[in-house]
Design a protein around this motif. Structure first.
Motif, PDB file in Angstrom:
ATOM      1  N   ASP A  51       0.806  -1.078   0.044  1.00 42.27           N
ATOM      2  CA  ASP A  51       0.060   0.096   0.220  1.00 42.27           C
ATOM      3  C   ASP A  51       1.077   1.132  -0.205  1.00 42.27           C
ATOM      4  O   ASP A  51       0.491   2.265  -0.453  1.00 42.27           O
ATOM      5  N   LEU A  52       1.868   1.132   0.566  1.00 41.20           N
ATOM      6  CA  LEU A  52       2.948   2.332   0.496  1.00 41.20           C
ATOM      7  C   LEU A  52       3.373   2.741  -0.551  1.00 41.20           C
ATOM      8  O   LEU A  52       3.306   3.665  -1.124  1.00 41.20           O
ATOM      9  N   ILE A  53       3.822   1.663  -1.497  1.00 38.58           N
ATOM     10  CA  ILE A  53       4.213   1.858  -2.778  1.00 38.58           C
ATOM     11  C   ILE A  53       3.334   2.325  -3.703  1.00 38.58           C
ATOM     12  O   ILE A  53       3.295   3.322  -4.411  1.00 38.58           O
ATOM     13  N   GLU A  54       2.153   1.793  -3.479  1.00 34.70           N
ATOM     14  CA  GLU A  54       0.807   2.159  -4.521  1.00 34.70           C
ATOM     15  C   GLU A  54       0.107   3.525  -4.137  1.00 34.70           C
ATOM     16  O   GLU A  54      -0.276   4.216  -5.005  1.00 34.70           O
ATOM     17  N   HIS A  55       0.080   3.858  -2.983  1.00 37.03           N
ATOM     18  CA  HIS A  55      -0.842   4.868  -2.192  1.00 37.03           C
ATOM     19  C   HIS A  55      -0.178   5.907  -1.549  1.00 37.03           C
ATOM     20  O   HIS A  55      -0.779   6.554  -0.616  1.00 37.03           O
ATOM     21  N   LYS A  76       6.651 -11.156  -6.320  1.00 40.78           N
ATOM     22  CA  LYS A  76       6.367  -9.997  -5.606  1.00 40.78           C
ATOM     23  C   LYS A  76       7.771  -9.259  -5.408  1.00 40.78           C
ATOM     24  O   LYS A  76       7.831  -8.000  -5.570  1.00 40.78           O
ATOM     25  N   ALA A  77       8.692  -9.767  -4.863  1.00 44.16           N
ATOM     26  CA  ALA A  77      10.009  -8.987  -4.354  1.00 44.16           C
ATOM     27  C   ALA A  77      10.469  -8.161  -5.344  1.00 44.16           C
ATOM     28  O   ALA A  77      10.772  -7.069  -4.883  1.00 44.16           O
ATOM     29  N   PRO A  78      10.767  -8.454  -6.524  1.00 47.61           N
ATOM     30  CA  PRO A  78      11.238  -7.338  -7.683  1.00 47.61           C
ATOM     31  C   PRO A  78      10.497  -6.346  -7.532  1.00 47.61           C
ATOM     32  O   PRO A  78      11.184  -5.127  -7.609  1.00 47.61           O
ATOM     33  N   SER A  79       9.119  -6.376  -7.510  1.00 50.67           N
ATOM     34  CA  SER A  79       8.222  -5.046  -7.939  1.00 50.67           C
ATOM     35  C   SER A  79       8.457  -4.083  -6.576  1.00 50.67           C
ATOM     36  O   SER A  79       8.180  -3.041  -6.596  1.00 50.67           O
ATOM     37  N   LEU A  80       8.536  -5.005  -5.441  1.00 54.17           N
ATOM     38  CA  LEU A  80       8.192  -4.266  -4.166  1.00 54.17           C
ATOM     39  C   LEU A  80       9.511  -3.596  -4.109  1.00 54.17           C
ATOM     40  O   LEU A  80       9.666  -2.351  -3.627  1.00 54.17           O
ATOM     41  N   LEU A  81      10.706  -4.325  -4.403  1.00 51.27           N
ATOM     42  CA  LEU A  81      12.225  -3.547  -4.279  1.00 51.27           C
ATOM     43  C   LEU A  81      12.061  -2.515  -5.228  1.00 51.27           C
ATOM     44  O   LEU A  81      12.715  -1.309  -4.764  1.00 51.27           O
ATOM     45  N   SER A  82      11.534  -2.577  -6.390  1.00 48.02           N
ATOM     46  CA  SER A  82      11.649  -1.479  -7.479  1.00 48.02           C
ATOM     47  C   SER A  82      10.820  -0.110  -6.874  1.00 48.02           C
ATOM     48  O   SER A  82      11.386   0.930  -6.882  1.00 48.02           O
ATOM     49  N   GLY A  83       9.884  -0.826  -6.167  1.00 47.12           N
ATOM     50  CA  GLY A  83       8.642   0.456  -5.877  1.00 47.12           C
ATOM     51  C   GLY A  83       9.282   1.249  -4.798  1.00 47.12           C
ATOM     52  O   GLY A  83       9.316   2.457  -4.655  1.00 47.12           O
ATOM     53  N   LEU A  84      10.211   0.679  -3.873  1.00 51.10           N
ATOM     54  CA  LEU A  84      11.032   1.238  -2.798  1.00 51.10           C
ATOM     55  C   LEU A  84      12.318   2.192  -3.279  1.00 51.10           C
ATOM     56  O   LEU A  84      12.212   3.281  -2.321  1.00 51.10           O
ATOM     57  N   ALA A  85      12.546   1.991  -4.331  1.00 52.27           N
ATOM     58  CA  ALA A  85      13.536   3.200  -4.917  1.00 52.27           C
ATOM     59  C   ALA A  85      13.050   4.485  -5.061  1.00 52.27           C
ATOM     60  O   ALA A  85      13.883   5.345  -5.013  1.00 52.27           O
ATOM     61  N   GLU A  92      22.330 -15.299  -1.386  1.00 51.52           N
ATOM     62  CA  GLU A  92      22.448 -15.420  -2.727  1.00 51.52           C
ATOM     63  C   GLU A  92      21.117 -15.531  -3.478  1.00 51.52           C
ATOM     64  O   GLU A  92      21.069 -15.051  -4.642  1.00 51.52           O
ATOM     65  N   GLU A  93      19.861 -15.874  -2.790  1.00 49.84           N
ATOM     66  CA  GLU A  93      18.522 -15.728  -3.470  1.00 49.84           C
ATOM     67  C   GLU A  93      18.337 -14.060  -3.583  1.00 49.84           C
ATOM     68  O   GLU A  93      17.766 -13.910  -4.509  1.00 49.84           O
ATOM     69  N   LEU A  94      18.517 -13.449  -2.280  1.00 50.45           N
ATOM     70  CA  LEU A  94      18.370 -12.032  -2.352  1.00 50.45           C
ATOM     71  C   LEU A  94      18.958 -11.465  -3.624  1.00 50.45           C
ATOM     72  O   LEU A  94      18.393 -10.770  -4.345  1.00 50.45           O
ATOM     73  N   GLU A  95      20.321 -11.779  -3.793  1.00 46.07           N
ATOM     74  CA  GLU A  95      20.877 -11.222  -4.795  1.00 46.07           C
ATOM     75  C   GLU A  95      20.497 -11.352  -6.257  1.00 46.07           C
ATOM     76  O   GLU A  95      20.338 -10.609  -7.097  1.00 46.07           O
ATOM     77  N   HIS A  96      19.980 -12.598  -6.274  1.00 47.63           N
ATOM     78  CA  HIS A  96      19.310 -13.200  -7.761  1.00 47.63           C
ATOM     79  C   HIS A  96      18.078 -12.141  -7.952  1.00 47.63           C
ATOM     80  O   HIS A  96      17.713 -11.818  -8.831  1.00 47.63           O
ATOM     81  N   LEU A  97      17.308 -11.814  -6.861  1.00 51.64           N
ATOM     82  CA  LEU A  97      16.162 -11.245  -6.889  1.00 51.64           C
ATOM     83  C   LEU A  97      16.296  -9.621  -7.083  1.00 51.64           C
ATOM     84  O   LEU A  97      15.394  -9.031  -7.747  1.00 51.64           O
ATOM     85  N   LEU A  98      17.472  -9.304  -6.820  1.00 50.95           N
ATOM     86  CA  LEU A  98      17.877  -7.846  -7.373  1.00 50.95           C
ATOM     87  C   LEU A  98      18.084  -7.615  -8.893  1.00 50.95           C
ATOM     88  O   LEU A  98      18.079  -6.240  -9.294  1.00 50.95           O
ATOM     89  N   ALA A  99      18.317  -8.742  -9.555  1.00 48.46           N
ATOM     90  CA  ALA A  99      18.819  -8.605 -10.806  1.00 48.46           C
ATOM     91  C   ALA A  99      17.825  -7.593 -11.673  1.00 48.46           C
ATOM     92  O   ALA A  99      18.499  -6.761 -12.622  1.00 48.46           O
ATOM     93  N   ASP A 100      16.576  -7.753 -11.546  1.00 47.36           N
ATOM     94  CA  ASP A 100      15.694  -6.744 -12.221  1.00 47.36           C
ATOM     95  C   ASP A 100      15.200  -5.536 -11.669  1.00 47.36           C
ATOM     96  O   ASP A 100      14.048  -4.956 -11.794  1.00 47.36           O
TER      97      ASP A 100
END
Length: 250
Positions: free
Chosen positions: A119-123, A148-157, A220-228
């Motif tokens: 909600d923070l990211i969207e509204h 969901k992780a990549p879109s949430l991380l991107s939204g936090l940017a 290493e899973e987190l690092e993979h999720l950061l790719a996009d």
């Protein structure tokens, strides 16, 4: 596993936090009961949400030490991180979906927005940008899932100032030796999920929160999720299965 006697959709987590706070945050006064969708149940003494930094795990203390400037504390709960950050002169904005936990944090001097991460990211209102985005206390779990992780991380940017850092704490789920946790993780993998994704809810007497997904990640899973996403991992400090990852904008 739903129980007809359990009323869903209520602020069970907030009720636990408020009861513990009303009793001085003392150990043994309130317990957070967490149920997983395979029936596994754990109990956590809610006094941990009121401990001071000298009582924290090394990863949490390191996370606090790395915070700088204006801090966005996501999943701030009762203000465990926000209160000492405020005391050391930081400008802090907490984000917490539980009304009860948010009330307690405000009583402790924290400014809080009552929203989920999504909600923070969207509204989000115009809250500006931050030098530190904090996902402390294992709150990398709020990334929910591989999907969901990549879109949430991107939204936090969009909340990140120039040269901002994102500090995230988690537990590497692959360190577990408990058969029931290993079996649950393997069932996740068979369904195309990450090993450490858990479907949980918090119980309080006959009430419960809605079910939610929480994601425990290996570094290493987190690092993979950061790719996009706009983030890269600058450093990862581990203490056994616990770790804090410091991310910077690419």
């Amino acid at each position: 596993m739903d129980n007809e006697s359990t009323a869903p959709g209520l602020d069970a987590f907030g009720a636990v936090i408020e009861r513990c706070w009303s009793r001085g945050g003392m150990p043994g006064t309130a317990y957070e009961i967490v149920e997983r969708d395979d029936g596994f149940i754990s109990a956590l003494d809610a006094s941990c949400y009121f401990t001071s930094p000298d009582q924290w795990a090394p990863t949490d203390r390191e996370t606090l030490a790395r915070c700088r400037g204006r801090v966005l504390d996501i999943g701030c709960g009762a203000g465990r991180h926000a209160v000492p950050l405020l005391a050391s002169g930081h400008n802090v904005l907490g984000v917490e979906p539980s009304p009860g936990a948010a009330r307690v944090a405000r009583e402790r001097g924290v400014t809080v927005i009552e929203k989920t991460l999504e909600d923070l990211i969207e509204h989000a209102d115009d809250i500006g940008v931050f030098d530190t985005i904090l996902l402390g206390g294992e709150n990398l779990g709020l990334l929910e899932s591989r999907d969901k992780a990549p879109s949430l991380l991107s939204g936090l940017a969009k909340f990140a100032a120039k040269d901002a850092v994102l500090l995230g704490v988690s537990i590497d789920p692959h360190h577990t030796t408990r058969p029931h946790h290993q079996a649950y993780g393997q069932s996740n993998v068979l369904r195309g999920r990450l090993f450490g994704q858990e479907r949980l809810r918090v119980r309080e007497t006959v009430t419960a929160t809605p079910w939610f997904d929480y994601l425990f990640l290996a570094p290493e899973e987190l690092e993979h999720l950061l790719a996009d996403t706009p983030w890269t991992m600058r450093e990862c400090l581990s203490d056994g299965p616990h770790y804090v990852a410091e991310l910077t904008l690419s």
